[in-house]
Design a protein around this motif. Structure first.
Motif: not given
Length: 301
Positions: A34-39, A90-103, A295-299
């Motif tokens: 993950v490079t960034a996630a949005s709130i 569009l995933v779940s558990a995005g506030y993290a260093q890595t994410v796994v989701a269906p292709s 504007g959107k807020v990014l992590l």
């Protein structure tokens, strides 16, 4: 991996940075650094417990619905993605260093888009577009008002409605009228000014992205049997006025998201970025986002 974990319902102090197990890749999955996630508003509504009746959680849990980053692993059977691809989803558990989701939830990020900024797109663009294209389905010649038209979801809904040949009114606050004129809508109305609302033509439908007083102000302008589509719950009194109502939650769609990313890259759709925080400052980021603003807020990792 490090992740921002919600340990209990409540205020932002219940968000803590913790070490969590790396998610594992299964068949058909894509793993992304993950490079960034949005709130998004749904994040703090979940945190406060506002959504527990509709979206019960097993706590502790990792929040975050949309991310951008680089592919680091693909599961068996995955086609169209490879290690090193720049993606958003569009995933779940995005506030993290890595994410796994269906292709099928992932979309490649156009070369001309900054990768971190792409994290702002998945949830809001898909929500606005799906509201118009899948739920309301206005046809050419209809007159549709969009509440919260300067917000990210509202901008996407307006973009989708214009593409269908719909006459679109942008509903905003009085102080936002001049800014809203840049959206390319057919008309702009100050929803907090009753005299301005009174000038509206009869509406075939309202696409509501904010709820509350904004949508209540225009229900009387919708023709009997007309439609109110909402991403924030059913407006009070809409059915009593003889109106149809549809409400929904957005769903992942990598194919459509890829198209929307191209539209953003071409300047056809704009989703402004407000402020960026490091991932471990999620408390401050949510507190800032919850106050509202442009504007959107990014992590960012």
């Amino acid at each position: 991996m490090k992740a921002v974990v919600l340990k209990a319902y409540g205020d932002v102090d219940n968000l803590v940075v913790s070490e969590m197990p790396e998610p594992k890749v299964g068949p058909g999955d894509v793993k992304v650094r993950v490079t960034a996630a949005s709130i998004n508003p749904v994040d703090w509504k979940i945190r406060r417990g506002d959504m527990r009746e509709y979206m019960p959680l097993t706590l502790p849990t990792i929040l975050g619905r949309d991310v951008s980053g680089e592919v680091i692993e693909v599961g068996q059977g995955v086609e169209g993605f490879k290690r090193g691809d720049r993606v958003m989803g569009l995933v779940s558990a995005g506030y993290a260093q890595t994410v796994v989701a269906p292709s099928d939830v992932w979309a490649k990020v156009p070369d001309s888009l900054e990768l971190k900024d792409a994290a702002a797109l998945p949830l809001v663009t898909l929500t606005g577009v799906q509201l118009i294209e899948e739920q309301m389905k206005p046809v050419q010649g209809d007159t549709v008002l969009i509440t919260g038209a300067l917000g990210a979801v509202g901008r996407a809904a307006l973009f989708a409605a214009k593409a269908r040949g719909v006459k679109v009114w942008a509903g905003v606050r009085a102080r936002q009228v001049e800014e809203a004129r840049k959206l390319g809508a057919d008309g702009v109305v100050a929803l907090d000014d009753p005299k301005d609302v009174a000038k509206l033509p009869t509406l075939d439908a309202v696409a509501d992205t904010v709820g509350g007083e904004a949508v209540a102000a225009v229900l009387d302008k919708v023709k009997r049997g007309g439609l109110v589509g909402s991403v924030v719950g059913e407006p009070k009194g809409a059915r009593d006025k003889g109106l149809q109502v549809v409400t929904f939650f957005s769903h992942p769609d990598g194919r459509r998201l890829a198209q929307l990313g191209e539209s953003v890259a071409k300047g056809e759709l704009r989703i402004p970025i407000g402020k960026t925080f490091p991932m471990d400052a999620a408390k401050d980021a949510q507190k800032h986002a919850e106050k509202g603003g442009a504007g959107k807020v990014l992590l960012v990792n």
